[in-house]
Design a protein around this motif. Structure first.
Motif, short mmCIF file in Angstrom:
data_model
loop_
_atom_site.label_atom_id
_atom_site.label_comp_id
_atom_site.label_asym_id
_atom_site.label_seq_id
_atom_site.Cartn_x
_atom_site.Cartn_y
_atom_site.Cartn_z
N ARG A 213 0.46 -29.88 -9.70
CA ARG A 213 -0.47 -29.78 -8.58
C ARG A 213 -1.37 -31.01 -8.51
NH1 ARG A 213 1.32 -27.26 -4.84
NH2 ARG A 213 -0.77 -26.98 -3.98
N TRP A 214 -1.80 -31.51 -9.66
CA TRP A 214 -2.63 -32.71 -9.70
C TRP A 214 -1.88 -33.91 -9.13
CZ3 TRP A 214 -2.07 -37.01 -13.21
CH2 TRP A 214 -3.11 -37.94 -13.12
N ARG A 215 -0.58 -33.98 -9.39
CA ARG A 215 0.25 -35.06 -8.86
C ARG A 215 0.61 -34.85 -7.39
NH1 ARG A 215 5.14 -35.99 -13.21
NH2 ARG A 215 3.97 -37.10 -14.85
N GLY A 216 0.33 -33.68 -6.85
CA GLY A 216 0.72 -33.38 -5.49
C GLY A 216 2.15 -32.92 -5.36
N GLU A 217 2.78 -32.47 -6.45
CA GLU A 217 4.16 -31.99 -6.42
C GLU A 217 4.19 -30.55 -5.89
OE1 GLU A 217 5.94 -32.29 -10.24
OE2 GLU A 217 5.50 -34.43 -10.48
N SER A 218 5.20 -30.25 -5.12
CA SER A 218 5.39 -28.88 -4.65
C SER A 218 6.03 -28.04 -5.76
CB SER A 218 6.31 -28.87 -3.42
OG SER A 218 6.65 -27.53 -3.07
N LEU A 219 5.59 -26.79 -5.85
CA LEU A 219 6.17 -25.87 -6.83
C LEU A 219 7.30 -25.04 -6.22
CD1 LEU A 219 2.99 -24.58 -8.71
CD2 LEU A 219 4.50 -26.49 -9.30
N ALA A 220 7.52 -25.18 -4.92
CA ALA A 220 8.61 -24.46 -4.27
C ALA A 220 9.95 -25.07 -4.67
CB ALA A 220 8.43 -24.51 -2.76
N VAL A 221 10.88 -24.24 -5.09
CA VAL A 221 12.19 -24.70 -5.55
C VAL A 221 13.22 -24.47 -4.44
CG1 VAL A 221 13.98 -24.49 -7.30
CG2 VAL A 221 11.58 -24.07 -7.90
N PRO A 222 13.85 -25.53 -3.92
CA PRO A 222 14.90 -25.35 -2.90
C PRO A 222 16.02 -24.46 -3.40
CG PRO A 222 14.26 -27.65 -3.08
CD PRO A 222 13.61 -26.94 -4.22
N ARG A 223 16.63 -23.72 -2.51
CA ARG A 223 17.67 -22.76 -2.89
C ARG A 223 18.80 -23.41 -3.70
NH1 ARG A 223 18.76 -17.79 -0.94
NH2 ARG A 223 17.22 -18.10 0.73
N ALA A 224 19.21 -24.61 -3.32
CA ALA A 224 20.33 -25.27 -4.00
C ALA A 224 20.00 -25.64 -5.44
CB ALA A 224 20.75 -26.51 -3.23
N GLU A 225 18.72 -25.73 -5.77
CA GLU A 225 18.31 -26.15 -7.13
C GLU A 225 17.96 -24.97 -8.02
OE1 GLU A 225 15.32 -29.25 -6.82
OE2 GLU A 225 16.29 -30.01 -5.01
N ARG A 226 17.97 -23.75 -7.50
CA ARG A 226 17.54 -22.60 -8.29
C ARG A 226 18.52 -22.28 -9.41
NH1 ARG A 226 15.45 -18.89 -3.17
NH2 ARG A 226 13.75 -20.34 -2.55
N GLY A 227 19.82 -22.31 -9.09
CA GLY A 227 20.82 -22.04 -10.13
C GLY A 227 20.75 -23.04 -11.27
N PRO A 228 20.80 -24.36 -10.99
CA PRO A 228 20.65 -25.33 -12.08
C PRO A 228 19.34 -25.19 -12.85
CG PRO A 228 21.51 -26.39 -10.11
CD PRO A 228 21.14 -25.00 -9.72
N LEU A 229 18.26 -24.81 -12.15
CA LEU A 229 16.98 -24.67 -12.82
C LEU A 229 17.01 -23.51 -13.83
CD1 LEU A 229 14.10 -25.75 -13.02
CD2 LEU A 229 13.44 -24.14 -11.22
N VAL A 230 17.61 -22.40 -13.44
CA VAL A 230 17.75 -21.26 -14.35
C VAL A 230 18.62 -21.65 -15.55
CG1 VAL A 230 18.66 -18.93 -14.62
CG2 VAL A 230 17.31 -19.52 -12.59
N ALA A 231 19.74 -22.33 -15.27
CA ALA A 231 20.64 -22.75 -16.36
C ALA A 231 19.93 -23.70 -17.31
CB ALA A 231 21.88 -23.42 -15.77
N ALA A 232 19.17 -24.66 -16.76
CA ALA A 232 18.43 -25.60 -17.60
C ALA A 232 17.39 -24.89 -18.45
CB ALA A 232 17.77 -26.67 -16.74
N ALA A 233 16.71 -23.89 -17.85
CA ALA A 233 15.70 -23.13 -18.60
C ALA A 233 16.33 -22.38 -19.76
CB ALA A 233 14.98 -22.16 -17.66
N LEU A 234 17.46 -21.71 -19.50
CA LEU A 234 18.11 -20.92 -20.54
C LEU A 234 18.63 -21.79 -21.68
CD1 LEU A 234 20.10 -18.37 -18.34
CD2 LEU A 234 17.99 -17.97 -19.63
N LEU A 235 19.15 -22.96 -21.34
CA LEU A 235 19.76 -23.83 -22.36
C LEU A 235 18.77 -24.78 -22.99
CD1 LEU A 235 23.00 -24.66 -20.35
CD2 LEU A 235 22.90 -23.28 -22.44
N ASN A 236 18.04 -25.50 -22.16
CA ASN A 236 17.19 -26.59 -22.63
C ASN A 236 15.91 -26.10 -23.29
OD1 ASN A 236 17.00 -29.50 -22.72
ND2 ASN A 236 15.32 -29.35 -21.26
N ILE A 237 15.34 -24.99 -22.80
CA ILE A 237 14.08 -24.49 -23.32
C ILE A 237 14.28 -23.23 -24.16
CG2 ILE A 237 11.76 -23.69 -22.73
CD1 ILE A 237 12.28 -26.64 -22.09
N ALA A 238 14.72 -22.15 -23.51
CA ALA A 238 14.83 -20.88 -24.23
C ALA A 238 15.82 -20.96 -25.39
CB ALA A 238 15.23 -19.77 -23.26
#
Length: 313
Positions: free
Chosen positions: A56-81
């Motif tokens: 938010r400080w950088r002015g970035e949007s937190l809304a995730v486009p539909r096409a990026e939601r699947g990769p974002l979930v996959a990245a979260a499960l693998l890269n973080i969780a």
């Protein structure tokens, strides 16, 4: 003389090596007073909040486009969780130095997986750097290799963590992200929280607020420097380098991790630590200071294209 872009690459590698290297003894200290599922829940929630605030400080949007939601979930499960949960239980079942070393077999998986999944074609010097770095890890592990069979659960967790991290890096690298890096990383932590919080609430006692001073310091370092700062650095490194370069460059982290365990956890430094340091630093120089070749069908960039061929930020 190296270019300014390569100097920046080396600076990023140095910063993330310290941020993540000292995290290994920090996590071990935290686990002495905070249960594992609770620790990861606190980590995921607090880091997500910090990264969303940065976005938010950088002015970035937190809304995730539909096409990026699947990769974002996959990245979260693998890269973080996946990586962080498996690494936590790996540390509970083996020495911190051995856990850090096994986790950083990740460059081998990352370099090999990037060939079919991303179309990367590492050059001969990068393959040499990979072999040199893994040789350094072997030297660092040394006599401990003979003892891994006595406690197979710990190494199994750590190998799983390394593979999860490698696959998560593939997802991050091959996706054309239109949202900013702080938002991408913040969402990865936020999406990982539902995997740990219910287990922490069901199985573990409520954490005490009366933390020992060293545990409080380790927790603050873990949240602000290692998790929030470290993953922003990793995102930047993946944007500037190929997966082969980025993953082999990360081999400096276990050297600092083992050194931190020696200094903070009271271990005695063996001679092989310094031999491994020389091998791993050599691997980083080989990988970072040379370019990599791509196959003709290049993969999509990690984020928006940057005009400068050296991708200086």
């Amino acid at each position: 003389m190296i270019s300014r872009a390569r100097a920046l690459d080396l600076a990023l590698v140095a910063m993330i090596s310290v941020a993540w290297g000292l995290n290994w003894p920090a996590v071990k200290i935290m686990l002495s007073q905070i249960p594992p599922w609770t620790m990861r829940s606190i980590s995921f929630a607090a880091t997500a909040a910090v990264l969303f605030a940065v976005a938010r400080w950088r002015g970035e949007s937190l809304a995730v486009p539909r096409a990026e939601r699947g990769p974002l979930v996959a990245a979260a499960l693998l890269n973080i969780a996946g990586f962080n949960i498996l690494a936590t239980f790996g540390q509970l079942n083996m020495a911190t130095s051995g856990a850090a070393i096994i986790a950083y077999t990740m460059p081998a998986w990352g370099t090999l997986l990037a060939i079919p999944l991303l179309g990367e074609r590492p050059g001969r010097l990068q393959w040499l750097g990979l072999l040199c770095g893994l040789a350094g890890l072997g030297v660092l592990l040394g006599p401990d290799l003979a003892r891994l069979g006595a406690l197979p659960l710990g190494p199994a967790f750590m190998l799983g963590a390394a593979l999860s991290w490698a696959l998560g890096s593939m997802v991050l690298k091959r996706t054309r992200w239109t949202i900013g890096s702080a938002a991408v990383n913040g969402w990865q932590f936020a999406l990982s929280l539902p995997l740990t919080l219910p287990i922490a609430l069901a199985l573990e006692p409520a954490p005490t607020l009366a933390l020992e001073p060293r545990v409080a310091v380790a927790l603050a370092y873990h949240l602000l420097i290692s998790m929030a700062g470290g993953y922003l650095l990793w995102f930047a490194i993946l944007k500037r380098m190929s997966v082969a370069q980025a993953t082999v460059s990360s081999l400096v982290v276990p050297v600092i991790g083992v050194s931190g365990a020696i200094l903070l956890l009271g271990e005695t430094p063996p001679l092989r630590t310094y031999v491994a340091l020389a091998l791993i630093v050599g691997a980083v120089l080989l990988v970072v200071l040379v370019g990599n070749r791509r196959v003709p069908a290049a993969t999509k960039p990690l984020a928006e294209p940057v005009p400068d061929p050296q991708r200086a930020s």
